[in-house]
Design a protein around this motif. Structure first.
Motif, PDB file in Angstrom:
ATOM      1  N   THR A  88       0.855  -1.183   0.000  1.00 46.47           N
ATOM      2  CA  THR A  88       0.000   0.000   0.000  1.00 46.47           C
ATOM      3  C   THR A  88       0.892   1.235   0.000  1.00 46.47           C
ATOM      4  O   THR A  88       1.950   1.255   0.636  1.00 46.47           O
ATOM      5  N   ARG A  89       0.457   2.274  -0.681  1.00 43.41           N
ATOM      6  CA  ARG A  89       1.278   3.478  -0.829  1.00 43.41           C
ATOM      7  C   ARG A  89       1.551   4.160   0.502  1.00 43.41           C
ATOM      8  O   ARG A  89       0.873   3.918   1.513  1.00 43.41           O
ATOM      9  N   THR A  90       2.500   5.039   0.468  1.00 43.76           N
ATOM     10  CA  THR A  90       2.874   5.848   1.621  1.00 43.76           C
ATOM     11  C   THR A  90       2.560   7.308   1.323  1.00 43.76           C
ATOM     12  O   THR A  90       2.717   7.756   0.188  1.00 43.76           O
ATOM     13  N   GLY A  91       2.132   8.009   2.319  1.00 42.81           N
ATOM     14  CA  GLY A  91       1.972   9.459   2.244  1.00 42.81           C
ATOM     15  C   GLY A  91       2.827  10.059   3.343  1.00 42.81           C
ATOM     16  O   GLY A  91       2.853   9.552   4.463  1.00 42.81           O
ATOM     17  N   ILE A  92       3.565  11.100   3.010  1.00 43.51           N
ATOM     18  CA  ILE A  92       4.432  11.745   3.997  1.00 43.51           C
ATOM     19  C   ILE A  92       3.882  13.139   4.276  1.00 43.51           C
ATOM     20  O   ILE A  92       3.653  13.917   3.349  1.00 43.51           O
ATOM     21  N   LYS A  93       3.654  13.417   5.536  1.00 42.56           N
ATOM     22  CA  LYS A  93       3.189  14.732   5.967  1.00 42.56           C
ATOM     23  C   LYS A  93       4.288  15.349   6.820  1.00 42.56           C
ATOM     24  O   LYS A  93       4.642  14.805   7.860  1.00 42.56           O
ATOM     25  N   ILE A  94       4.815  16.456   6.361  1.00 41.04           N
ATOM     26  CA  ILE A  94       5.854  17.163   7.105  1.00 41.04           C
ATOM     27  C   ILE A  94       5.185  18.365   7.761  1.00 41.04           C
ATOM     28  O   ILE A  94       4.734  19.288   7.090  1.00 41.04           O
ATOM     29  N   VAL A  95       5.111  18.316   9.073  1.00 39.88           N
ATOM     30  CA  VAL A  95       4.458  19.375   9.835  1.00 39.88           C
ATOM     31  C   VAL A  95       5.543  20.282  10.414  1.00 39.88           C
ATOM     32  O   VAL A  95       6.447  19.822  11.116  1.00 39.88           O
ATOM     33  N   ASP A  96       5.443  21.563  10.088  1.00 42.28           N
ATOM     34  CA  ASP A  96       6.360  22.566  10.638  1.00 42.28           C
ATOM     35  C   ASP A  96       5.606  23.365  11.690  1.00 42.28           C
ATOM     36  O   ASP A  96       4.807  24.247  11.344  1.00 42.28           O
ATOM     37  N   PRO A  97       5.795  23.041  12.975  1.00 40.00           N
ATOM     38  CA  PRO A  97       5.042  23.742  14.021  1.00 40.00           C
ATOM     39  C   PRO A  97       5.429  25.218  14.143  1.00 40.00           C
ATOM     40  O   PRO A  97       4.616  26.017  14.610  1.00 40.00           O
ATOM     41  N   ASP A  98       6.651  25.589  13.698  1.00 36.81           N
ATOM     42  CA  ASP A  98       7.062  26.994  13.770  1.00 36.81           C
ATOM     43  C   ASP A  98       6.236  27.872  12.832  1.00 36.81           C
ATOM     44  O   ASP A  98       5.940  29.021  13.150  1.00 36.81           O
ATOM     45  N   ARG A  99       5.901  27.329  11.676  1.00 35.65           N
ATOM     46  CA  ARG A  99       5.147  28.090  10.671  1.00 35.65           C
ATOM     47  C   ARG A  99       3.673  27.681  10.618  1.00 35.65           C
ATOM     48  O   ARG A  99       2.920  28.215   9.799  1.00 35.65           O
ATOM     49  N   ASP A 100       3.301  26.682  11.406  1.00 33.12           N
ATOM     50  CA  ASP A 100       1.947  26.137  11.376  1.00 33.12           C
ATOM     51  C   ASP A 100       1.571  25.759   9.942  1.00 33.12           C
ATOM     52  O   ASP A 100       0.520  26.134   9.428  1.00 33.12           O
ATOM     53  N   ALA A 101       2.481  25.010   9.296  1.00 37.69           N
ATOM     54  CA  ALA A 101       2.293  24.614   7.898  1.00 37.69           C
ATOM     55  C   ALA A 101       2.551  23.124   7.746  1.00 37.69           C
ATOM     56  O   ALA A 101       3.370  22.544   8.465  1.00 37.69           O
ATOM     57  N   THR A 102       1.852  22.514   6.798  1.00 37.29           N
ATOM     58  CA  THR A 102       2.026  21.089   6.499  1.00 37.29           C
ATOM     59  C   THR A 102       2.324  20.924   5.018  1.00 37.29           C
ATOM     60  O   THR A 102       1.659  21.517   4.173  1.00 37.29           O
ATOM     61  N   THR A 103       3.326  20.110   4.719  1.00 32.94           N
ATOM     62  CA  THR A 103       3.681  19.759   3.348  1.00 32.94           C
ATOM     63  C   THR A 103       3.355  18.289   3.161  1.00 32.94           C
ATOM     64  O   THR A 103       3.801  17.455   3.948  1.00 32.94           O
ATOM     65  N   ASP A 104       2.563  17.978   2.135  1.00 35.05           N
ATOM     66  CA  ASP A 104       2.190  16.594   1.838  1.00 35.05           C
ATOM     67  C   ASP A 104       2.975  16.093   0.633  1.00 35.05           C
ATOM     68  O   ASP A 104       3.096  16.795  -0.376  1.00 35.05           O
ATOM     69  N   VAL A 105       3.487  14.874   0.749  1.00 36.63           N
ATOM     70  CA  VAL A 105       4.122  14.173  -0.364  1.00 36.63           C
ATOM     71  C   VAL A 105       3.370  12.854  -0.501  1.00 36.63           C
ATOM     72  O   VAL A 105       3.494  11.982   0.360  1.00 36.63           O
ATOM     73  N   ASN A 106       2.556  12.738  -1.557  1.00 37.00           N
ATOM     74  CA  ASN A 106       1.707  11.566  -1.720  1.00 37.00           C
ATOM     75  C   ASN A 106       2.216  10.679  -2.852  1.00 37.00           C
ATOM     76  O   ASN A 106       2.373  11.148  -3.978  1.00 37.00           O
TER      77      ASN A 106
END
Length: 188
Positions: A88-106
């Motif tokens: 099954t595929r992987t999804g990567i969520k990079i959460v930057d708490p300093d900027r309150d931002a999330t980057t998704d790599v699907n």
């Protein structure tokens, strides 16, 4: 009532907390976790948390099904997934708490063989009954027919069930065309 969720392209979500995340530099992970997921799986968990009886189905890679099986057992969700060769595929969520931002790599996901698509349609048809709600959610895996959601909606309606669809692009257009045809509406 029993609810059914359909997740054709589930994912194992790796969530990484990376303060100050930036592309092109070395980043340090502060903490991380891995969760079995995908839109329909997440809906199944939500419904189970509300005390509803839920069956979850879709395509699941046989190589890494254990985290999904553990989640379903823990949440008392009925596992009706069709196992397909591969992971099954992987999804990567990079959460930057300093900027309150999330980057998704699907990642794209598994290519379901035609026999798995037929099995998925058969199982959904068997589960369809008058008044039963189905939630069809998420992207289609690579190589899946773009009318898969439309075919699933047709099988659900043939059994008297009701369907809610959460997807986008050609898969949504095909599903909307099927719903409007079944309900006698004209799609504009």
């Amino acid at each position: 009532p029993i609810f059914v969720t359909v997740t054709p392209n589930p994912a194992i979500d790796w969530t990484l907390s990376v303060p100050g995340f930036a592309a092109g530099i070395v980043n340090r992970v502060r903490d991380h976790r891995s969760d079995a997921g995908g839109k329909g799986v997440n809906v199944a968990c939500f419904l189970a948390d509300l005390g509803r009886e839920v069956l979850a189905t879709g395509f699941l890679g046989s190589e890494n099904a254990a985290s999904f099986e553990a989640l379903f057992a823990q949440r008392r969700i009925g596992d009706r997934f069709v196992r397909v060769p591969g992971a099954t595929r992987t999804g990567i969520k990079i959460v930057d708490p300093d900027r309150d931002a999330t980057t998704d790599v699907n990642f794209p996901g598994l290519h379901p063989p035609e026999n798995a698509v037929r099995e998925r349609l058969r199982r959904v048809g068997e589960l369809a009954e008058p008044g039963r709600w189905f939630v069809l959610a998420g992207s289609l895996p690579p190589g899946a027919p773009k009318d898969l959601y439309a075919r699933l909606v047709d099988a659900i309606h043939a059994g008297g069930g009701r369907a809610a669809v959460d997807t986008s692009g050609p898969a949504l257009q095909e599903a909307l065309a099927e719903v409007t045809k079944l309900e006698g509406y004209e799609l504009k």
